[in-house]
Design a protein around this motif. Structure first.
Motif, PDB file in Angstrom:
ATOM      1  N   THR A 282       4.718  -2.247  -6.424  1.00  0.00           N
ATOM      2  CA  THR A 282       3.397  -2.557  -5.862  1.00  0.00           C
ATOM      3  C   THR A 282       2.956  -3.941  -6.318  1.00  0.00           C
ATOM      4  O   THR A 282       2.512  -4.779  -5.520  1.00  0.00           O
ATOM      5  N   LEU A 283       3.126  -4.180  -7.632  1.00  0.00           N
ATOM      6  CA  LEU A 283       2.722  -5.477  -8.191  1.00  0.00           C
ATOM      7  C   LEU A 283       3.570  -6.604  -7.605  1.00  0.00           C
ATOM      8  O   LEU A 283       3.053  -7.665  -7.255  1.00  0.00           O
ATOM      9  N   VAL A 284       4.879  -6.361  -7.508  1.00  0.00           N
ATOM     10  CA  VAL A 284       5.783  -7.399  -6.993  1.00  0.00           C
ATOM     11  C   VAL A 284       5.375  -7.799  -5.578  1.00  0.00           C
ATOM     12  O   VAL A 284       5.239  -8.986  -5.262  1.00  0.00           O
ATOM     13  N   PHE A 285       5.124  -6.781  -4.721  1.00  0.00           N
ATOM     14  CA  PHE A 285       4.761  -7.109  -3.335  1.00  0.00           C
ATOM     15  C   PHE A 285       3.405  -7.795  -3.257  1.00  0.00           C
ATOM     16  O   PHE A 285       3.184  -8.663  -2.422  1.00  0.00           O
ATOM     17  N   ARG A 286       2.522  -7.402  -4.164  1.00  0.00           N
ATOM     18  CA  ARG A 286       1.216  -8.053  -4.212  1.00  0.00           C
ATOM     19  C   ARG A 286       1.385  -9.538  -4.569  1.00  0.00           C
ATOM     20  O   ARG A 286       0.779 -10.411  -3.962  1.00  0.00           O
TER      21      ARG A 286
ATOM     22  N   ALA B 242      -6.523  -3.929 -12.615  1.00  0.00           N
ATOM     23  CA  ALA B 242      -6.374  -2.502 -12.930  1.00  0.00           C
ATOM     24  C   ALA B 242      -4.914  -2.084 -12.755  1.00  0.00           C
ATOM     25  O   ALA B 242      -4.363  -1.348 -13.580  1.00  0.00           O
ATOM     26  N   LEU B 243      -4.292  -2.573 -11.683  1.00  0.00           N
ATOM     27  CA  LEU B 243      -2.877  -2.257 -11.456  1.00  0.00           C
ATOM     28  C   LEU B 243      -2.021  -2.770 -12.613  1.00  0.00           C
ATOM     29  O   LEU B 243      -1.112  -2.078 -13.080  1.00  0.00           O
ATOM     30  N   SER B 244      -2.318  -3.988 -13.066  1.00  0.00           N
ATOM     31  CA  SER B 244      -1.552  -4.550 -14.176  1.00  0.00           C
ATOM     32  C   SER B 244      -1.732  -3.707 -15.435  1.00  0.00           C
ATOM     33  O   SER B 244      -0.783  -3.465 -16.166  1.00  0.00           O
ATOM     34  N   TYR B 245      -2.967  -3.279 -15.646  1.00  0.00           N
ATOM     35  CA  TYR B 245      -3.270  -2.447 -16.813  1.00  0.00           C
ATOM     36  C   TYR B 245      -2.464  -1.141 -16.738  1.00  0.00           C
ATOM     37  O   TYR B 245      -1.838  -0.715 -17.719  1.00  0.00           O
ATOM     38  N   VAL B 246      -2.459  -0.527 -15.524  1.00  0.00           N
ATOM     39  CA  VAL B 246      -1.672   0.691 -15.321  1.00  0.00           C
ATOM     40  C   VAL B 246      -0.215   0.434 -15.690  1.00  0.00           C
ATOM     41  O   VAL B 246       0.423   1.217 -16.407  1.00  0.00           O
ATOM     42  N   TRP B 247       0.300  -0.709 -15.234  1.00  0.00           N
ATOM     43  CA  TRP B 247       1.687  -1.067 -15.524  1.00  0.00           C
ATOM     44  C   TRP B 247       1.891  -1.153 -17.040  1.00  0.00           C
ATOM     45  O   TRP B 247       2.854  -0.593 -17.575  1.00  0.00           O
TER      46      TRP B 247
ATOM     47  N   SER C   4       0.831  -1.210   0.000  1.00  0.00           N
ATOM     48  CA  SER C   4       0.000   0.000   0.000  1.00  0.00           C
ATOM     49  C   SER C   4       0.866   1.261   0.000  1.00  0.00           C
ATOM     50  O   SER C   4       0.460   2.274  -0.565  1.00  0.00           O
ATOM     51  N   ILE C   5       2.067   1.178   0.600  1.00  0.00           N
ATOM     52  CA  ILE C   5       2.963   2.340   0.538  1.00  0.00           C
ATOM     53  C   ILE C   5       3.322   2.639  -0.919  1.00  0.00           C
ATOM     54  O   ILE C   5       3.220   3.777  -1.390  1.00  0.00           O
ATOM     55  N   PHE C   6       3.671   1.573  -1.661  1.00  0.00           N
ATOM     56  CA  PHE C   6       4.073   1.803  -3.045  1.00  0.00           C
ATOM     57  C   PHE C   6       2.891   2.165  -3.928  1.00  0.00           C
ATOM     58  O   PHE C   6       3.054   2.879  -4.919  1.00  0.00           O
ATOM     59  N   LEU C   7       1.692   1.703  -3.542  1.00  0.00           N
ATOM     60  CA  LEU C   7       0.512   2.113  -4.298  1.00  0.00           C
ATOM     61  C   LEU C   7       0.336   3.621  -4.194  1.00  0.00           C
ATOM     62  O   LEU C   7       0.108   4.317  -5.184  1.00  0.00           O
TER      63      LEU C   7
ATOM     64  N   LEU D  79      -5.553   4.303 -11.752  1.00  0.00           N
ATOM     65  CA  LEU D  79      -4.919   4.152 -10.432  1.00  0.00           C
ATOM     66  C   LEU D  79      -5.885   4.558  -9.334  1.00  0.00           C
ATOM     67  O   LEU D  79      -5.951   3.922  -8.275  1.00  0.00           O
ATOM     68  N   ILE D  80      -6.638   5.633  -9.589  1.00  0.00           N
ATOM     69  CA  ILE D  80      -7.640   6.052  -8.598  1.00  0.00           C
ATOM     70  C   ILE D  80      -8.668   4.936  -8.422  1.00  0.00           C
ATOM     71  O   ILE D  80      -9.012   4.550  -7.302  1.00  0.00           O
ATOM     72  N   PHE D  81      -9.087   4.364  -9.555  1.00  0.00           N
ATOM     73  CA  PHE D  81     -10.038   3.244  -9.506  1.00  0.00           C
ATOM     74  C   PHE D  81      -9.459   2.092  -8.678  1.00  0.00           C
ATOM     75  O   PHE D  81     -10.119   1.533  -7.806  1.00  0.00           O
ATOM     76  N   ALA D  82      -8.181   1.772  -8.930  1.00  0.00           N
ATOM     77  CA  ALA D  82      -7.535   0.668  -8.215  1.00  0.00           C
ATOM     78  C   ALA D  82      -7.464   0.962  -6.722  1.00  0.00           C
ATOM     79  O   ALA D  82      -7.722   0.092  -5.885  1.00  0.00           O
ATOM     80  N   THR D  83      -7.139   2.214  -6.372  1.00  0.00           N
ATOM     81  CA  THR D  83      -7.011   2.575  -4.960  1.00  0.00           C
ATOM     82  C   THR D  83      -8.350   2.433  -4.242  1.00  0.00           C
ATOM     83  O   THR D  83      -8.416   1.948  -3.117  1.00  0.00           O
TER      84      THR D  83
END
Lengths: 288, 477
Positions: A74-78, A94-99, A6-9, A129-133
């Motif tokens: 963020t993805l790695v830690f997830r 969504a995070l993957s899409y952002v990536w 969540s920090i990296f998000l 990213l807002i959607f993902a958060t």
């Protein structure tokens, strides 16, 4: 791990916001200098991309690279935390899409130096990213059908890269439509936008094909049938057909400019429908 | 005679018209747009499950209940337009068939141009050819021997992978070069594999079979049918759960028999089907089973097996499981339905530890229904029933799709075809060298790339390399 994630998000979110601010500043300043440039040189067709590098531009690039790093972490830690690829719910996807978008933004920035296209990509990134958060969900254990990790990971990886690159072609298409209404000296010229949109589709289309084919192969292994007209399958087929129309219209009938750009915007709408379709329809892909 | 000629002439015109009609890319675009529209309807509008679609009575009931719930009074109209089963509707099938013909004709139509590329077209062109269009260049005042120019141009083109064909007349040298000519065949790979997909899909539905719910109770054996001669025995079934109750894993240990001989032992899990001679068994679902023994009046055991309680139904909020025993070999009984205690609520009618035994006559009318307690034999009708123990059943999807291999091959060809067309454009270059006097001359170049690819960048590269090789004084583009 959840904490680091969540920090990296948050860092990613901040990174993208600051990147956009700097991108806008550098665009505005380059617009001014290009105005000066064009009055001095009397060359109206000068594009922003050919202007000398400014400190702002370099800062923007560094910020984008940092955002990419943050999203990747963020993805790695997830993934470390859940033990499987980031594809089990809308937050992860969504995070993957952002990536995928940021990777493509970096590649196209390096290859074509079209700042304006990158800015459209960044805005889509921010919204996602807002959607993902907002959606940020605790990891759920995987149901048995999703445990076949390798094929699924490739399926999803090629999907997010395809979506990412189609976001770039959308960006180029939108700018082309704007350019067409009112020619703006600080936007890349139509020829370059057209090339960017075409090149991005040329990379994206085989990736989308691979996504669909791998999905079908995986469905055959997991459920015993290649295709079941599940809504998400159908809408990805629709997306594929739209880009197939674009490629044929362009290669066979020489479509360029506005007509081609409209097809690309339609393609992006289809991607959004496929992506957010989970909320509209039910079916095999009905994770939330 | 004359009439016949006229007729065949007419026939020819119709054929020509049809050929022209189907060889248009515009038609392809229109058909694709129609397919997109129909697909969107299929994705957004509620679609009828295939089990229901096959039964007209069930279908009309579905339209007036489930469909009407979603779309209100439009349901009748949408049903008449086949929009609740879009992907099997005449519209969809017609549009797809037309598209397949369209693709086939378009592909065939391109053959002559592709054949020409592969063989190589004419080498010598009119001089005006080399200076018209925007992908032309001219290298002036080349100070080199004619043979040297030829050799160096060849070297530059060869290094970039061009095939070179040369012709000379007493004054000039003509070169025609091209590359990636075989990649033009990629269009056949991608388009024919598309047709192959559709054919394989249709053939699979026609020649294969698909059993969506094949349940086998622990310990019992069940025939697969469909002329396979196979039967499956479920040895044991295991299910595991996460702490939140979501299923984590479930697997079945099975033995497969072919003509009553054991041929295969396997553990079937989700994503790990058992495959035997093209017949595939997928782990699909699971549930409770009961072990029942039945004796006739003489005390002889006529039945003893686990019965899969694989049909679930709800009456007044009570969800109960139902299983069926086939006693068709008896004189006046057809089937016995077993009904479990409700699985979701405290059942006031069938208490836990009991099953209801519902005996049907040959015309499927109820003869009697009685409760049967676990471990307590009871005479119901003329038969003595014993509920021996609770167990489990495992449900499989069984399918045989002879076209499966074709689809895998078509998938690979499809991607190869797309990549070869998009990443290996067919490029052509024509060169004319006109020597003026001994040791000097001018070189004309013209490049061509497929539409959508820029030929100028390729031309620039070639011109630069030629310049380097030939070190000319002045270049005009």
């Amino acid at each position: 791990m959840a904490n680091l994630e969540s920090i990296f998000l948050m860092a990613s979110l901040a990174g993208v916001v600051v990147s956009i601010l700097f991108a806008v500043f550098s665009s505005v300043s380059s617009r001014r200098s290009s105005a000066r440039f064009s009055t001095a040189e009397k060359s109206g067709s000068q594009t922003a991309s050919e202007l000398p590098k400014s400190g702002l531009l370099i800062t923007t690039k560094v910020l984008i690279a940092l955002s990419l790093l943050f999203v990747t972490l963020t993805l790695v830690f997830r993934v470390i935390q859940t033990g499987h690829g980031p594809f089990s719910n809308m937050y992860e996807f969504a995070l993957s899409y952002v990536w995928g978008i940021i990777v493509m933004v970096v590649i196209f920035e390096w290859r074509y130096k079209a700042a304006a296209v990158r800015n459209v990509g960044l805005i889509v990134t921010l919204l996602l990213l807002i959607f993902a958060t907002v959606k940020n969900a605790r990891p759920q254990p995987l149901v048995p059908a999703l445990q076949q990790s390798t094929l699924l990971s490739i399926h999803v990886a090629s999907a997010v890269l395809a979506y990412g690159i189609f976001t770039i072609s959308f960006g180029a298409a939108v700018l082309l439509l704007i350019q067409n209404r009112r020619s703006m000296v600080w936007l890349p010229d139509k020829e370059i936008l057209d090339v960017i949109s075409y090149r991005s589709v040329v990379i994206g289309f085989p990736l989308l094909t691979l996504t669909i084919v791998l999905g079908a192969v995986w469905a055959d292994i997991a459920w015993g049938r290649f295709w079941s007209w599940d809504p998400k399958e159908t809408s990805s087929l629709v997306t594929w057909l739209i880009y197939a129309v674009y490629i044929h219209a362009r290669l066979m009938r020489g479509w360029k400019g506005i007509k081609a750009a409209i097809v690309l915007v339609a393609g992006f709408v289809a991607i959004l429908l496929t992506f957010f379709g989970n909320y509209i329809f039910t079916g095999l892909h009905a994770y939330r | 005679m004359k009439n016949q000629l006229k007729k065949s002439g007419k026939f020819k015109t119709v054929l020509q018209w049809l050929w022209r009609f189907f060889s248009s890319v515009r038609l392809a675009v229109i058909l694709i747009i129609i397919i997109i529209g129909l697909s969107l309807v299929g994705a957004l509008l509620i679609q009828v499950p295939q089990e229901i679609a096959k039964d007209p009575q069930a279908y009309s009931q579905w339209v007036s209940t489930a469909a009407a719930d979603k779309v209100g009074f439009w349901s009748k109209l949408l049903s008449a337009l086949h929009l609740f089963d879009v992907f099997h509707s005449p519209w969809f099938i017609i549009a797809n068939s037309l598209l397949m013909i369209n693709i086939l004709i378009c592909s065939l139509n391109r053959w002559s141009s592709i054949k020409l590329s592969i063989r190589g077209g004419s080498i010598r062109q009119e001089e005006s050819f080399y200076i018209s269009g925007n992908s032309c260049a001219e290298l002036k005042d080349i100070q080199a021997l004619t043979s040297e120019v030829e050799e160096k141009s060849e070297r530059v083109l060869k290094a970039r992978g061009y095939r070179i064909r040369t012709e000379r007349d007493k004054d000039n040298i003509y070169m025609a070069a091209d590359r990636n000519r075989y990649y033009r065949l990629g269009t056949y790979f991608s388009h024919f594999s598309l047709i192959l997909f559709v054919l394989a899909f249709v053939a699979g539905n026609y020649f294969g079979f698909r059993e969506l719910s094949f349940s086998v109770a622990e310990g019992s054996i069940r025939e697969v049918g469909h002329e396979t001669g196979l039967s499956m025995q479920l040895v044991s079934f295991v299910d595991e759960y996460y702490s939140n109750g979501a299923p984590k894993d479930y697997r079945s240990e099975v033995i497969l028999y072919e003509d009553s001989k054991p041929v295969k032992k396997a553990i079937i899990q989700v994503n790990h089907p058992m495959i035997y001679k093209g017949v595939r068994f997928y782990q699909s679902y699971f549930g409770p089973a009961v072990k029942i023994a039945i004796r006739d009046k003489t005390g002889q055991e006529i039945y003893s097996d686990n019965v899969a309680m694989d049909n679930s139904f709800v009456i007044e909020d009570y969800r109960r499981q139902e299983g069926i025993i086939d006693l068709g070999f008896l004189q006046d009984i057809s089937k016995v339905h077993l009904i479990s205690s409700a699985v979701n609520l405290q059942d006031p009618i069938i208490p836990p530890g009991f099953v209801a035994v519902d005996i049907r006559n040959k015309s499927n009318e109820q003869i009697t229904i009685k409760l049967l307690q676990l471990g307590v034999p009871r005479i119901i009708g003329d038969l003595e029933f014993t509920f021996l123990e609770d167990s489990k059943y495992s449900g499989f999807q069984v399918s045989h799709d002879p076209s499966s291999t074709i689809i895998w091959i078509a998938s690979a060809l499809f991607i190869i075809g797309i990549c070869s067309v998009l990443y290996f454009p067919y490029r052509q270059v024509w060169i004319l060298y006109q020597p003026k006097r001994q040791g000097s001359g001018r070189l004309l170049l013209r490049a061509r790339s497929p539409r959508g690819f820029r030929s100028n960048s390729e031309l620039d590269v070639l011109v630069n390399q030629l310049k380097k090789e030939l070190s000319t004084n002045q270049i005009k583009e």
